[in-house]
Scaffold this motif. Structure first.
Motif, PDB file in Angstrom:
ATOM      1  N   VAL A   3       0.986  -1.200  -0.038  1.00 53.44           N
ATOM      2  CA  VAL A   3       0.138   0.007  -0.060  1.00 53.44           C
ATOM      3  C   VAL A   3       0.817   1.274   0.027  1.00 53.44           C
ATOM      4  CG1 VAL A   3      -1.798   1.350   1.035  1.00 53.44           C
ATOM      5  CG2 VAL A   3      -1.805  -1.114   1.230  1.00 53.44           C
ATOM      6  N   LYS A   4       0.890   1.868  -1.007  1.00 54.60           N
ATOM      7  CA  LYS A   4       1.508   3.072  -1.223  1.00 54.60           C
ATOM      8  C   LYS A   4       0.613   4.431  -0.715  1.00 54.60           C
ATOM      9  CE  LYS A   4       4.393   5.408  -4.432  1.00 54.60           C
ATOM     10  NZ  LYS A   4       4.354   5.562  -5.772  1.00 54.60           N
ATOM     11  N   VAL A   5       0.892   5.271   0.283  1.00 56.04           N
ATOM     12  CA  VAL A   5       0.192   6.448   0.676  1.00 56.04           C
ATOM     13  C   VAL A   5       0.767   7.679  -0.193  1.00 56.04           C
ATOM     14  CG1 VAL A   5      -0.639   8.184   2.422  1.00 56.04           C
ATOM     15  CG2 VAL A   5      -0.437   5.451   3.108  1.00 56.04           C
ATOM     16  N   LYS A   6      -0.212   8.151  -0.983  1.00 57.43           N
ATOM     17  CA  LYS A   6       0.175   9.340  -1.633  1.00 57.43           C
ATOM     18  C   LYS A   6       0.006  10.614  -0.942  1.00 57.43           C
ATOM     19  CE  LYS A   6      -2.022   8.319  -5.089  1.00 57.43           C
ATOM     20  NZ  LYS A   6      -2.825   8.088  -6.530  1.00 57.43           N
ATOM     21  N   LEU A   7      -1.028  10.688  -0.359  1.00 59.26           N
ATOM     22  CA  LEU A   7      -1.182  11.809   0.399  1.00 59.26           C
ATOM     23  C   LEU A   7      -2.041  11.828   1.582  1.00 59.26           C
ATOM     24  CD1 LEU A   7      -1.219  15.224   0.511  1.00 59.26           C
ATOM     25  CD2 LEU A   7      -3.260  15.074  -0.941  1.00 59.26           C
ATOM     26  N   TRP A   8      -1.885  12.020   2.839  1.00 56.05           N
ATOM     27  CA  TRP A   8      -2.578  11.838   3.938  1.00 56.05           C
ATOM     28  C   TRP A   8      -3.158  13.369   4.310  1.00 56.05           C
ATOM     29  CZ3 TRP A   8      -3.019   7.075   6.434  1.00 56.05           C
ATOM     30  CH2 TRP A   8      -4.058   6.917   7.587  1.00 56.05           C
ATOM     31  N   ASN A   9      -4.446  13.546   4.450  1.00 61.53           N
ATOM     32  CA  ASN A   9      -5.134  14.810   4.700  1.00 61.53           C
ATOM     33  C   ASN A   9      -5.399  14.518   6.111  1.00 61.53           C
ATOM     34  OD1 ASN A   9      -5.485  16.806   2.562  1.00 61.53           O
ATOM     35  ND2 ASN A   9      -6.317  15.099   1.586  1.00 61.53           N
ATOM     36  N   GLY A  10      -4.799  15.029   6.966  1.00 66.57           N
ATOM     37  CA  GLY A  10      -5.096  14.804   8.492  1.00 66.57           C
ATOM     38  C   GLY A  10      -5.934  16.044   9.141  1.00 66.57           C
ATOM     39  N   VAL A  11      -6.397  15.916  10.287  1.00 72.76           N
ATOM     40  CA  VAL A  11      -7.109  16.795  10.755  1.00 72.76           C
ATOM     41  C   VAL A  11      -6.380  16.914  12.435  1.00 72.76           C
ATOM     42  CG1 VAL A  11      -9.392  17.724  11.796  1.00 72.76           C
ATOM     43  CG2 VAL A  11      -9.259  16.407   9.566  1.00 72.76           C
ATOM     44  N   ALA A  12      -6.208  18.109  12.676  1.00 69.23           N
ATOM     45  CA  ALA A  12      -5.507  18.368  14.000  1.00 69.23           C
ATOM     46  C   ALA A  12      -6.122  19.656  14.757  1.00 69.23           C
ATOM     47  CB  ALA A  12      -4.069  18.287  14.052  1.00 69.23           C
ATOM     48  N   SER A  13      -6.283  19.766  15.944  1.00 67.29           N
ATOM     49  CA  SER A  13      -6.685  20.979  16.509  1.00 67.29           C
ATOM     50  C   SER A  13      -5.261  21.403  17.258  1.00 67.29           C
ATOM     51  CB  SER A  13      -7.672  20.779  17.557  1.00 67.29           C
ATOM     52  OG  SER A  13      -7.572  19.970  18.415  1.00 67.29           O
ATOM     53  N   TRP A  14      -5.107  22.822  17.288  1.00 67.68           N
ATOM     54  CA  TRP A  14      -3.828  23.036  17.908  1.00 67.68           C
ATOM     55  C   TRP A  14      -4.188  23.596  19.319  1.00 67.68           C
ATOM     56  CZ3 TRP A  14      -4.499  28.096  20.189  1.00 67.68           C
ATOM     57  CH2 TRP A  14      -5.569  28.968  19.467  1.00 67.68           C
ATOM     58  N   LEU A  15      -3.284  23.560  20.340  1.00 70.16           N
ATOM     59  CA  LEU A  15      -3.721  24.111  21.755  1.00 70.16           C
ATOM     60  C   LEU A  15      -2.219  24.722  22.240  1.00 70.16           C
ATOM     61  CD1 LEU A  15      -2.832  20.938  23.481  1.00 70.16           C
ATOM     62  CD2 LEU A  15      -4.744  20.615  22.044  1.00 70.16           C
ATOM     63  N   TRP A  16      -2.482  25.749  23.240  1.00 65.48           N
ATOM     64  CA  TRP A  16      -1.312  26.194  23.873  1.00 65.48           C
ATOM     65  C   TRP A  16      -0.889  25.282  24.851  1.00 65.48           C
ATOM     66  CZ3 TRP A  16       0.607  30.428  22.319  1.00 65.48           C
ATOM     67  CH2 TRP A  16      -0.046  31.545  21.482  1.00 65.48           C
TER      68      TRP A  16
ATOM     69  N   THR B 627       0.994  23.444  20.347  1.00 65.05           N
ATOM     70  CA  THR B 627       1.096  22.197  19.909  1.00 65.05           C
ATOM     71  C   THR B 627      -0.011  21.627  19.196  1.00 65.05           C
ATOM     72  OG1 THR B 627       1.900  19.871  20.344  1.00 65.05           O
ATOM     73  CG2 THR B 627       0.583  20.895  21.890  1.00 65.05           C
ATOM     74  N   SER B 629      -2.832  18.552  18.523  1.00 59.86           N
ATOM     75  CA  SER B 629      -3.707  17.417  18.944  1.00 59.86           C
ATOM     76  C   SER B 629      -4.277  16.500  17.771  1.00 59.86           C
ATOM     77  CB  SER B 629      -4.539  17.644  20.142  1.00 59.86           C
ATOM     78  OG  SER B 629      -5.683  16.893  19.725  1.00 59.86           O
TER      79      SER B 629
END
Lengths: 84, 815
Positions: A3-16, B627, B629
């Motif tokens: 399996v070759k991953v070409k593009l991973w669109n991830g979701v993250a939230s930033w925090l202090w 950072t 999450s």
């Protein structure tokens, strides 16, 4: 099979990276913004004091400006110095 | 003492006078000669009158005359006339009984003529002061009243039918003549030849439309002559109104109804008012034919013209009423077809102003809506579409918006009961709805109305002289409770009306936010320009503050793109061997501003996690003290699955990607093993597996064990696995119900404390206390009593609460 991953669109939230959830002055979340701001993050940053307490920059500045004589951290009453 | 000469003189005079005034037959004498009435000249009779005056007997003459006439009418004339009518009761042929009718009336006229002549003489004498006249009511009037009273006190049904038929025929012929007249003028043909069929050419059937008989036997002309004669007779006897007004009214009503049925029903796209106005003018022409004998004399007598005016008024009023009734009946269809049916709405508006049918309209529309729209078989989007049309149509119809408010209340009430109303409206606003783009257009309309603009005071109300009271059917309750100017309360703005279905715009904003978040995170197929435009437009409606969250969300998307580009640039600088094997881009959210995301666990393969950590490092370098999450379960992955004989290029969710990545190291997994590794519950994992089964990459054999299909089998077609339909409906957001539940949990601690202190409380008390103490905060949303009740009842069924006698209390063991 391979399996070759070409593009991973991830979701993250930033925090202090802070030791508390809410700003001790305005009681709003750090990850939100101070009452005067509209946009969180870069536009409404946090600042840390040498006492290790942190606040929304706008909040603590407002507090410090209102102090006549000496500038204290509103949480621990130590003299307020910005942490470098 | 009268002498015998005097008596003889008197008796001779009386004889002369009586025979002169009334026919001999009426006095029980044999008819003298056919020309008996002319036997005594007026001069002679006048002399006789002088004699009677001499004896002071002239005062009885008029009374006597009336008496004789009454007896004659009762005794012979009336029976004779009715006999004549009933004689041919069974005649079918129209021409025959028309003749018969005319004969009967001719007879009547012949019999009454002597009396009328005498009446003329008597009147003349009265005018000369020879007679006293009888009281305030003239003799003539008395005589005419007698005609009506005795002859037509009660008329037989057949007679009425005959009269009606007769007038109907004359009406048809008249209308045809007029039509032909117009045609011939237009075609420059001979106008007198109105009954020849040459002029109408092909449009004319073989029948004459006037008398409905074949061409050769057309008797229009004679019918018109008969009509003329009869009118004359009736006019002479002053019976015209008594005999014909019923018939004429009936005919006109019937004709108007027929014509309307034929022309207007189902035809909403053009106005019929002026067309009918012209037609009515023609009808008035016929009426003047009927009611005005001396129509050739100019000017028309005031009495006659007032009759005509009355009739015109009646016909028009009747037309308006019938037309309005028809349109009211069809209103549902008209609304559905709006704006194509604008003409019909305008017609209806015009008619409604002249008739008293608003109540009828409201009732009819409400019923139509309830039977045709508000039932489970209709899609919510269709209901909304119709509601929008109704708003548009009814604000044309009634600018005060009262009809709209009252008639559409059922729609609003019903929409409140549908779960997907908000979603549909929001989808409509953003142009995502499949059907209409009405709402999207409405949104982008210039000069939008601010919703709930509480700042504007009563100052800007226009001139008080322009104030118009509400129509009587307005709902007074609403005016009071708002306490504002009622015209302002009834906004005609479609969006504000739709938003106000639920009474709060927050609900709509939240729904919009959820939909937006869904589009941004789950589907990854958004156009940023369009989203920004939508948010800007909504901002105009709902205000900056409300749309602030959505703005931040869109800003997050833009920021993320910039950060991704930064990080990519940095990677480019790395030496070849340190470059990551795949691109990782991230959508970085400001979590406080997004709707709550569903929390799902998912353990990603190490290779991915490492990449994410590296990304986080770079982010931390970019943004000090911050950072990331990661939301592992969200995301979209483009990957190639390389099998022995084929390569699949797919875009899948991160869960699907995680599953298939695990199959690289080991080609057979059981569901339990996989669940262990991925930390995904069995049930949802099984659902996700179907995707790969369907793609033909995995097979399940035996059940619960999955193996990679390296080489495609020929019988793959049989192994089609149906994808669970709820896969598509999967939203990244926690559902509205879940969110609400969470909010209610917050109340639960308060409720428990309340009940511990106060033992037991009814629902209303709990609600009001919560309102006082808890709902004042800015974060906590309001709940209504219904929601609270269902929440409490759930607690009761969980045995955390006891409900009895209308109050709630905590169970014993709990306290």
């Amino acid at each position: 099979m391979k399996v070759k991953v070409k593009l991973w669109n991830g979701v993250a939230s930033w925090l202090w990276v802070a030791n508390d959830e809410n700003c001790g002055i305005c009681r709003m979340a750090f990850n939100g913004c101070c009452p005067d701001c509209k946009i969180p993050g870069d536009d409404c940053p946090l600042v840390w004091g040498q006492c290790s307490h942190c606040f929304h920059m706008h909040c603590i500045l407002k507090w410090l400006n209102s102090q006549q004589v000496q500038q204290h951290c509103p949480m621990c009453r130590q003299e307020w110095k910005f942490k470098e | 003492m009268a002498t015998s000469t005097e008596l003889a003189e008197l008796s001779a005079a009386w004889n002369t006078l009586s025979l002169g005034l009334v026919p001999a037959v009426a006095l029980g004498l044999p008819a003298l000669r056919s020309d008996s009435s002319e036997m005594f000249q007026e001069a002679e009779m006048k002399r006789a009158l002088e004699v009677l005056r001499h004896y002071d007997l002239h005062s009885i003459i008029e009374e006597w005359f009336a008496e004789v006439l009454q007896t004659d009418l009762q005794g012979s004339i009336a029976p004779e006339f009715w006999n004549c009518i009933t004689q041919y009761e069974n005649t079918v042929e129209e021409q025959q009984y028309t003749l018969l009718l005319l004969d009967a009336f001719r007879l009547l006229k012949r019999r009454l003529d002597p009396y009328l002549n005498s009446l003329d003489i008597l009147e003349r004498w009265t005018a000369m002061g020879l007679l006293l006249g009888c009281g305030s009511q003239g003799l003539r009037e008395k005589v005419y009243t007698m005609f009506k009273a005795i002859l037509f006190f009660s008329t037989a049904k057949t007679f009425q039918d005959m009269i009606q038929q007769f007038y109907c025929r004359s009406f048809k012929i008249y209308m045809r003549q007029r039509r032909k007249g117009k045609n011939t003028v237009a075609e420059g043909m001979n106008e007198n030849e109105w009954d020849s069929d040459a002029e109408d050419g092909a449009t004319e059937e073989s029948e004459c439309s006037g008398c409905e008989s074949t061409k050769g036997e057309c008797w229009c002309h004679s019918a018109m002559e008969q009509f003329q004669q009869l009118s004359e007779i009736l006019h002479r006897l002053d019976l015209l109104e008594r005999v014909s007004s019923d018939a004429v009214t009936t005919i006109l009503h019937k004709m108007i109804e027929e014509r309307m049925e034929k022309r207007c029903r189902g035809e909403y796209e053009r106005s019929f008012l002026s067309e009918f106005q012209q037609w009515i003018e023609k009808v008035i022409g016929w009426l003047s034919n009927v009611f005005l004998q001396d129509r050739n004399t100019i000017p028309i007598s005031p009495e006659a013209s007032s009759t005509l005016r009355r009739w015109r008024c009646h016909v028009q009023r009747f037309f308006y009423r019938i037309y309005a009734s028809m349109r009211i009946e069809e209103l549902f269809g008209i609304i559905r077809d709006f704006p194509d049916s604008k003409a019909a709405i305008e017609d209806l508006k015009y008619c409604l102003e002249r008739t008293n049918q608003r109540q009828q309209l409201l009732m009819a529309l409400k019923t139509a809506l309830e039977t045709r729209l508000l039932h489970p078989g209709v899609n919510t989007s269709d209901i909304i579409t119709l509601y929008i049309s109704a708003i548009k149509a009814l604000r044309e119809l009634d600018p005060s918006m009262v009809i709209l408010e009252v008639a559409c209340e059922p729609i609003r009430k019903y929409l409140r009961t549908r779960d997907d109303t908000v979603r549909q409206i929001v989808a409509g606003l953003t142009g995502d709805a499949e059907g209409s783009s009405d709402l999207a257009n409405e949104l982008s309309k210039a000069d939008p109305v601010m919703l709930e603009n509480s700042q504007d005071s009563d100052d800007n109300i226009s001139d008080p002289e322009d104030w118009v009271p509400d129509p009587v059917d307005a709902d007074p309750g609403q005016t009071e409770c708002k306490g504002k100017s009622s015209s302002k309360r009834r906004s005609s703005d479609i969006i504000s009306l739709l938003v106000s279905i639920y009474g709060s715009k927050e609900l709509f904003i939240n729904e919009y936010r959820t939909l937006l978040a869904d589009r941004l995170l789950h589907q990854f197929n958004y156009s940023s320009e369009r989203e920004i435009r939508n948010v800007e437009l909504l901002k105009l409606r709902f205000g900056e503050a409300q749309m602030h969250y959505c703005e931040v969300m869109l800003k997050d998307m833009a920021d993320s793109r910039r950060i991704n580009a930064n990080i990519r640039d940095e990677e480019e600088k790395l030496p070849e061997e340190e470059k990551p094997s795949f691109n990782l881009v991230a959508v970085i959210l400001s979590s406080e501003f997004w709707p709550p995301l569903k929390e799902e666990k998912l353990e990603l393969p190490d290779q991915i996690k490492e990449a994410m950590e590296a990304y986080t490092k770079k982010y931390e370098k970019l943004k000090a003290m911050r950072t990331l999450s990661w939301k592992h379960h969200l995301g979209l992955v483009n990957l190639d699955v390389e099998l022995a004989d084929r390569t699949l290029s797919l875009a899948v969710s991160s869960v699907h990607a995680a599953i298939i990545l695990n199959f690289q190291s080991k080609s057979t997994w059981t569901l339990e093993e996989l669940s262990e590794v991925l930390k995904v519950p069995l049930i949802s994992l099984r659902r996700k597996m179907t995707f790969w089964l369907q793609q033909g990459v995995l097979r399940e054999e035996p059940p619960g064990t999955f193996t990679v299909i390296e080489e495609e089998q020929k019988d793959r077609a049989e192994k089609v696995v149906l994808i669970d339909s709820d896969e598509e409906g999967d939203s990244a957001m926690a559902s509205q119900a879940d969110q609400k539940e969470e909010e209610l949990q917050l109340f639960w601690t308060y409720i428990q404390a309340m009940l511990t202190n106060l033992e037991s409380l009814p629902l209303e008390r709990i609600h009001s206390m919560l309102k006082m103490f808890v709902m004042t905060g800015p974060i906590v949303s309001e709940i209504d009593t219904q929601e609270l009740q269902s929440f409490l009842l759930k607690k009761v069924s969980d045995q955390q609460l006891v409900y009895s006698g209308g109050v709630y209390r905590l169970p014993k063991n709990c306290s």
